[in-house]
Design an enzyme around this catalytic site. Structure first.
Site: not given
Length: 278
Positions: A103, A255
């Site tokens: 991320s 994610h």
């Protein structure tokens, strides 16, 4: 097989940086693991045991997260964080690394590859945040108001830990008490909200297309098929903008792929490494 393990806080570039360094005497390659926004090196806990069998592994809490410092005099821009990591590697006498960034950590990895390409053998981007602009001016101006850290705390509290965890994983049944505590812990201290206020002010936009296209480092992009935070479309766009990029999509993953699919992520990395060094 001999391992040495070191963990410490060290003052670098005007802040305290917390890191853990697993050294494997048989290893010739060093992985640097960089976590995402509002996270810490805790998010790599399932990957670390798989990696330390064959590699040196350095995990770092990016300031102001985890156990790293939360100084409000530090500049929380991605470029400055990247430079801080470059200085840490110099201090540790590490001159070649494989960056693995999740991320926000992926965006900082790209910044390191852009600023000091000779340091980076390979960049692994795990659902990497990209193409985000700078914060809007009204929010930057508001960050100078004395009560703004309270606003940041309330804003983060309103979205809630449980909802955030459910948003970042595909299989919600994996959320347990250890996971909740691990992701909540960094937000139990008020200093972080003052540092996040500075981050609102300091964070420049992500690397633009022109800078991405200048990065010559091989980049392995690994994405969760059902990522709701940084959608797969971002991975596809990055693959086009990075000159030497390969994209691998992991099914039934969201994610938080280092937590959800550590074995799969590791096997994709190893396969790519074998290909690059063939």
């Amino acid at each position: 097989m001999d391992h040495t393990y070191k963990k410490e806080h060290t003052a670098i570039n005007g802040n305290e940086i917390y890191y853990e360094f697993f050294k494997n005497d048989q290893a010739s390659q060093t992985f640097v693991l960089l976590h995402g926004f509002l996270s810490s090196s805790f998010s790599f806990r399932r990957m670390i045991p798989l990696m330390t069998k064959k590699y040196n592994v350095l995990i770092v809490d990016l300031p102001p997260f985890g156990k790293s410092g939360k100084s409000i005099r530090y500049k929380y821009s991605y470029e400055n964080m990247a430079n801080t990591l470059i200085l840490l590697l110099e201090k540790l006498n590490v001159n070649k690394v494989i960056l693995a960034g999740h991320s926000m950590g992926g965006q900082i990895s790209l910044n390191i590859a852009y600023l000091k390409p000779e340091l980076v053998e390979l960049t692994v981007l795990l659902c990497s945040s990209s193409y985000l602009p700078r914060m809007k001016k009204p929010l930057i101006y508001s960050s100078y108001l004395p009560f703004f850290p309270v606003y940041v705390k309330r804003y983060l509290g309103k979205s809630g830990l449980e909802a955030n965890l459910q948003n970042v994983v595909y299989n919600r049944e994996m959320i347990d008490e250890e996971m909740r505590q691990g992701y909540l812990e960094p937000f139990l201290h008020n200093e972080i909200f003052r540092a996040l206020t500075r981050m609102v002010r300091d964070r420049e936009g992500d690397l633009d297309q022109q800078k991405l296209r200048s990065i010559q480092t091989p980049c392995l992009l690994i994405w969760g098929e059902h990522d709701r935070v940084v959608p797969l479309s971002i991975g596809k766009r990055l693959k086009e903008d990075l000159p030497h990029a390969e994209l691998v999509v992991i099914p039934e993953a969201g994610h938080l792929i280092p937590e959800e699919k550590p074995q799969e992520v590791m096997s994709v990395i190893e396969k790519y490494l074998n290909k690059v060094h063939a």
